[in-house]
Design a protein around this motif. Structure first.
Motif, mmCIF file in Angstrom:
data_model
loop_
_atom_site.group_PDB
_atom_site.id
_atom_site.type_symbol
_atom_site.label_atom_id
_atom_site.label_comp_id
_atom_site.label_asym_id
_atom_site.label_seq_id
_atom_site.Cartn_x
_atom_site.Cartn_y
_atom_site.Cartn_z
ATOM 1 N N LYS A 145 -1.490 11.857 -15.100
ATOM 2 C CA LYS A 145 -2.866 11.409 -15.318
ATOM 3 C C LYS A 145 -3.682 12.489 -16.001
ATOM 4 O O LYS A 145 -3.499 13.678 -15.756
ATOM 5 C CB LYS A 145 -3.502 11.062 -13.971
ATOM 6 N N SER A 146 -4.604 12.064 -16.839
ATOM 7 C CA SER A 146 -5.542 13.011 -17.441
ATOM 8 C C SER A 146 -6.637 13.330 -16.425
ATOM 9 O O SER A 146 -6.786 12.641 -15.410
ATOM 10 C CB SER A 146 -6.169 12.389 -18.685
ATOM 11 N N ILE A 147 -7.411 14.348 -16.713
ATOM 12 C CA ILE A 147 -8.523 14.708 -15.821
ATOM 13 C C ILE A 147 -9.479 13.528 -15.661
ATOM 14 O O ILE A 147 -9.960 13.242 -14.565
ATOM 15 C CB ILE A 147 -9.284 15.938 -16.366
ATOM 16 N N GLU A 148 -9.740 12.819 -16.765
ATOM 17 C CA GLU A 148 -10.623 11.647 -16.686
ATOM 18 C C GLU A 148 -10.075 10.599 -15.730
ATOM 19 O O GLU A 148 -10.807 9.993 -14.953
ATOM 20 C CB GLU A 148 -10.779 10.973 -18.063
ATOM 21 N N GLU A 149 -8.782 10.356 -15.826
ATOM 22 C CA GLU A 149 -8.180 9.327 -14.975
ATOM 23 C C GLU A 149 -8.209 9.735 -13.511
ATOM 24 O O GLU A 149 -8.490 8.912 -12.639
ATOM 25 C CB GLU A 149 -6.732 9.066 -15.406
ATOM 26 N N ILE A 150 -7.909 10.999 -13.244
ATOM 27 C CA ILE A 150 -7.930 11.467 -11.856
ATOM 28 C C ILE A 150 -9.350 11.321 -11.292
ATOM 29 O O ILE A 150 -9.563 10.747 -10.222
ATOM 30 C CB ILE A 150 -7.463 12.942 -11.765
ATOM 31 N N ALA A 151 -10.314 11.810 -12.055
ATOM 32 C CA ALA A 151 -11.704 11.791 -11.575
ATOM 33 C C ALA A 151 -12.202 10.358 -11.379
ATOM 34 O O ALA A 151 -12.813 10.027 -10.354
ATOM 35 C CB ALA A 151 -12.606 12.546 -12.557
ATOM 36 N N THR A 152 -11.921 9.504 -12.353
ATOM 37 C CA THR A 152 -12.403 8.123 -12.262
ATOM 38 C C THR A 152 -11.755 7.397 -11.088
ATOM 39 O O THR A 152 -12.410 6.612 -10.390
ATOM 40 C CB THR A 152 -12.079 7.361 -13.565
ATOM 41 N N THR A 153 -10.472 7.657 -10.877
ATOM 42 C CA THR A 153 -9.780 7.028 -9.755
ATOM 43 C C THR A 153 -10.403 7.453 -8.426
ATOM 44 O O THR A 153 -10.605 6.631 -7.527
ATOM 45 C CB THR A 153 -8.279 7.406 -9.779
ATOM 46 N N ILE A 154 -10.731 8.732 -8.310
ATOM 47 C CA ILE A 154 -11.333 9.223 -7.063
ATOM 48 C C ILE A 154 -12.709 8.578 -6.831
ATOM 49 O O ILE A 154 -13.015 8.110 -5.742
ATOM 50 C CB ILE A 154 -11.429 10.760 -7.080
ATOM 51 N N VAL A 155 -13.524 8.541 -7.878
ATOM 52 C CA VAL A 155 -14.849 7.909 -7.756
ATOM 53 C C VAL A 155 -14.695 6.476 -7.259
ATOM 54 O O VAL A 155 -15.399 6.021 -6.363
ATOM 55 C CB VAL A 155 -15.593 7.904 -9.121
ATOM 56 N N HIS A 156 -13.726 5.777 -7.846
ATOM 57 C CA HIS A 156 -13.505 4.369 -7.550
ATOM 58 C C HIS A 156 -12.960 4.185 -6.132
ATOM 59 O O HIS A 156 -13.508 3.418 -5.334
ATOM 60 C CB HIS A 156 -12.515 3.827 -8.579
#
Lengths: 273, 273
Positions: free
Chosen positions: A254-265
């Motif tokens: 996962k990219s940093i964006e994907e990791i971060a967005t997944t956590i937010v979600h």
């Protein structure tokens, strides 16, 4: 001559929006090669005319029509960028009429609100969140965890720090992080400092071989970087997460964006703006 | 009942693209109020149908048609999100045909390339840049400045750290920063450690009253935060920049994105991906 197209991302402000959608579209044509150029802050007709000449020159040199993705609010500036020698798509223009119609309301045509300092409060949230993440990076400071929106937990080099900083910069979220050191592993309990904040924990895990490769960049041939140790640490960390019901994700692909967005979600975090 | 529309940003991946353009469009209707919701990772028809029901319910509750901005690659998933009760705009669908036609090439319709780990090299660049910025934050470590792409210089609290981190995360750029302390001010020379790197320097300045307000949050009623001292430090820093031909920008009314993008543009920095 290899087939190569020029792709321009042009904006009256930062170019982030034009780049974001333009990039998404171009990644669908992976077999082709694009020479990409972002040109931000094109906010006068004069600048726009200069850009138009630049695009025409590139079209002549490339022997292929460039792709021009723009997002420009002012209609005069927008028109001045367009050239017959390229495929010109303006994202703003394409949709604004449709939305005006739906909302029964005229667009204000004011430039630069999306990535500008809309208000100082929003700006302050992000800066505070960055400062918070920096001072709560790698378990440096365990005081003040009451203020954390989320606490990322994982073994060393599993991607906690960049993810925390991204959460702070992009969403104004206060993200602390706690590294699971060998002392924390190999037994059943969560580290004592984390017990009071169980609801805020989010785990990061990573493929042991990838971890081995990342750690080897730092300390080649160390026990720390060895495949066996990476496998042991990852297994122990994951079993800790499972045992205590800490949600976690595997960051390997996962990219940093994907990791971060997944956590937010998944953690239902509230963005600060 | 106040006039309020729901706005959804829906994506098969992170939602960053749909949000970015959707947000840009909505900021043009500042007089209206929108309740925004981002729904990432909608990558199956089943999930899409669930979202469609959610949108329909919201339409009924709001008594206004929601706005739905999506960016979904798979046509079946895309169609399943669309409902008659809302204005549905899919950014991807709108343009992909036009680009296929221009390129004489079919889109691959593969999901998630834009914000995925396209390759590990790109990912590594960003992580390295973040680590670099962290270890060269606030002049902590002056060794290794040869590797810096840019060195931000400015008085304390002028916005250097978040800008460096944004440059690292967004563009993979290695940005160090050096705080101009009172010791560095009040005389003509650049700090000795910076002399060898003059070509890489970029200055940040800030309105003294804004600086006063930011510093007061930290240390109220200190000399450090006083209006007089802020004015003095900012004047001295700017005169240093001018004297030594260091390009600089005023960060006061700019977002982190704007500051970072301006620096990339003006200093002709090369993105690492």
């Amino acid at each position: 001559m290899p087939y190569r197209r020029s792709a321009f991302f042009i904006s009256d402000r930062t170019g982030i929006t034009a780049e974001s959608l333009g990039h998404t579209l171009l990644t669908q044509f992976d077999a082709l090669e694009f020479k990409r150029e972002t040109i931000p802050f094109v906010d006068t007709v004069e600048k726009a005319r200069g850009i138009a000449s630049h695009i025409r020159e590139r079209a002549a040199a490339d022997h292929h029509r460039p792709l021009v993705f723009s997002s420009i609010v002012n209609p005069d500036v927008r028109e001045a960028v367009k050239v017959d020698e390229a495929l010109c798509i303006d994202f703003f223009e394409t949709f604004i009429g449709q939305i005006e119609h739906e909302l029964h309301h005229k667009a204000e045509l004011s430039v630069g609100k999306a990535h500008g300092v809309v208000n100082e409060e929003r700006y302050d949230h992000r800066i505070e969140a960055v400062n918070y993440s920096l001072s709560h990076d790698d378990g440096i400071k365990m005081k003040g965890l009451d203020e954390a929106d989320v606490i990322l937990v994982g073994v060393s080099r599993s991607g906690k720090t960049p993810t925390c900083l991204y959460l702070a910069l992009q969403y104004g979220i206060r993200a602390a992080n706690y590294p699971l050191t060998p002392d924390d592993l190999g037994h059943d309990g969560l580290p004592a400092q984390l017990l009071a904040h169980r609801q805020k924990l989010f785990g990061l895990t990573i493929d042991p071989l990838r971890l081995h490769s990342i750690r080897s960049e730092r300390r080649r041939d160390s026990k720390y970087a060895s495949v066996d140790n990476c496998r042991y640490e990852v297994n122990e960390a994951e079993s800790l997460f499972r045992q205590h019901g800490v949600p976690f994700l595997n960051a390997t692909h996962k990219s940093i964006e994907e990791i971060a967005t997944t956590i937010v979600h998944q953690a239902h975090l509230t963005r600060r703006f």
